[in-house]
Design an enzyme around this catalytic site. Structure first.
Site, mmCIF file in Angstrom:
data_model
loop_
_atom_site.group_PDB
_atom_site.id
_atom_site.type_symbol
_atom_site.label_atom_id
_atom_site.label_comp_id
_atom_site.label_asym_id
_atom_site.label_seq_id
_atom_site.Cartn_x
_atom_site.Cartn_y
_atom_site.Cartn_z
ATOM 1 N N ALA A 64 11.359 3.553 5.637
ATOM 2 C CA ALA A 64 12.518 3.254 6.475
ATOM 3 C C ALA A 64 13.481 2.402 5.665
ATOM 4 O O ALA A 64 13.079 1.742 4.699
ATOM 5 C CB ALA A 64 12.062 2.515 7.725
ATOM 6 N N GLY A 109 7.686 4.542 6.231
ATOM 7 C CA GLY A 109 8.103 5.659 7.083
ATOM 8 C C GLY A 109 7.899 7.020 6.439
ATOM 9 O O GLY A 109 7.714 8.023 7.131
ATOM 10 N N GLU A 112 4.413 7.808 7.083
ATOM 11 C CA GLU A 112 4.293 8.115 8.523
ATOM 12 C C GLU A 112 4.830 9.509 8.864
ATOM 13 O O GLU A 112 4.312 10.181 9.751
ATOM 14 C CB GLU A 112 5.028 7.036 9.330
ATOM 15 C CG GLU A 112 4.302 5.696 9.257
ATOM 16 C CD GLU A 112 5.117 4.555 9.826
ATOM 17 O OE1 GLU A 112 6.183 4.239 9.229
ATOM 18 O OE2 GLU A 112 4.730 3.990 10.849
ATOM 19 N N GLU A 132 4.445 -2.228 4.703
ATOM 20 C CA GLU A 132 5.239 -3.056 5.616
ATOM 21 C C GLU A 132 4.796 -4.509 5.655
ATOM 22 O O GLU A 132 5.619 -5.416 5.795
ATOM 23 C CB GLU A 132 5.192 -2.464 7.040
ATOM 24 C CG GLU A 132 5.941 -1.157 7.215
ATOM 25 C CD GLU A 132 5.130 0.080 6.873
ATOM 26 O OE1 GLU A 132 4.023 -0.042 6.305
ATOM 27 O OE2 GLU A 132 5.600 1.197 7.166
#
Ligand code: COA
Length: 258
Positions: A64, A109, A112, A132
């Site tokens: 992200a 992300g 993910e 993260e």
């Protein structure tokens, strides 16, 4: 459709979906998520049976957009995580079979996104991770839910709590990917798989996917919402904003356990 973040190539009844911002390491921001959601809708309408997702350049996706997250308050963070969860849930609930062809960095992300796919193949050059924790946050696009379902709680916790990167080989050993391939073999093999899947009946594939999802392996919107609530809480601490700010400022974060 005028695409900014992706390139779509339709091949008969399957599609190649490339993340097409290599200069940004295909980082995932709000615009990219919304574009992906529109593409997913189009695939439903076109009755696409299989989709190969890959990244242009050296990254599958480097996560992200940290710079965007560093500017978010709790409410915005909750909305961003909810959006990511909603769009990735759209892959999980989609009638097509999604094959992640992980070519390079699949971090945060990006990892993910691969987890939300049905099948994952990796290049020897792939590098995975949920880093993260090093940014003072937690995975926010479904990673806390899908990683333990795929590799088991012990390995998932090790990777989420340490933020360590892991290789394609380690991903294979943990069952995160089903095959590791030489870089030049990755796309041909993923495409072969897509072609094979696309020969089957579309409605039956969708029912098979739904049945496996219902076996307990599946993630629901409620799981995603719970994660988004906890993700937002990271921004209410002192360490969360510090971790994100430190990344933007290219320095090590100073965490004070607050
Ligand atoms: N969000 C925002 N920007 C990112 C990013 C992310 N997730 N990942 C990389 N970038 C940016 C870098 O800040 C850099 O920007 P700059 O050119 O303005 O300095 C650019 O992309 C290239 O990255 P760089 O770190 O120089 O490339 P590299 O090849 O040395 O390293 C990575 C690649 C992926 C290992 C490294 O960029 C990285 O660790 N990124 C963060 C991964 C991460 O924590 N993701 C989870 C986010 S939730």
């Amino acid at each position: 459709m005028n695409l900014q973040c992706f390139k779509v190539t339709i091949q008969d009844q399957w599609a190649l979906l490339e993340m097409a911002r290599p200069e940004k390491l295909n980082v995932i921001d709000e615009g990219m998520l919304l574009e992906l959601e529109t593409i997913l809708k189009g695939f439903r309408e076109q009755k696409i049976k299989a989709v190969v997702i890959t990244g242009q350049g050296k990254a599958f996706a480097a996560g992200a957009d940290v710079a965007a997250m560093a500017a978010m308050d709790c409410k915005q963070a909750e909305q961003f995580s909810s959006l990511g969860n909603r769009v990735f849930q759209g892959i999980e609930d989609h009638p097509a079979i999604f094959i992640a062809a992980v070519n390079g960095y699949a971090l945060g992300g990006g990892c993910e996104l691969a987890l939300a796919c049905d099948l994952r193949l990796a290049s020897e050059k792939a590098s995975f991770g949920q880093p993260e924790i090093n940014l003072g946050i937690i995975p926010g696009f479904g990673g806390t839910q899908r990683l333990p379902r795929i590799v088991g709680a012990a390995k998932a916790k090790e990777w989420i709590f340490t933020g360590q990167r892991f290789s394609a080989q380690e991903a294979l050993e943990a069952g995160l990917v089903s095959r590791v391939l030489e870089p030049e073999q990755l796309l041909p093999e993923a495409q072969k798989l897509a072609e094979e899947v696309a020969k089957k009946s579309g409605p039956i594939l969708a029912l098979a996917k739904q049945a496996v999802s219902g076996s307990g392996m599946g993630v629901t919107p409620a799981h995603g919402q719970q994660e988004a609530t906890l993700f937002a809480k990271c921004l209410a601490t002192e360490d969360g904003p510090e971790g994100l700010k430190a990344f933007v400022e290219k320095r090590q974060p100073v965490f004070n356990d607050r």
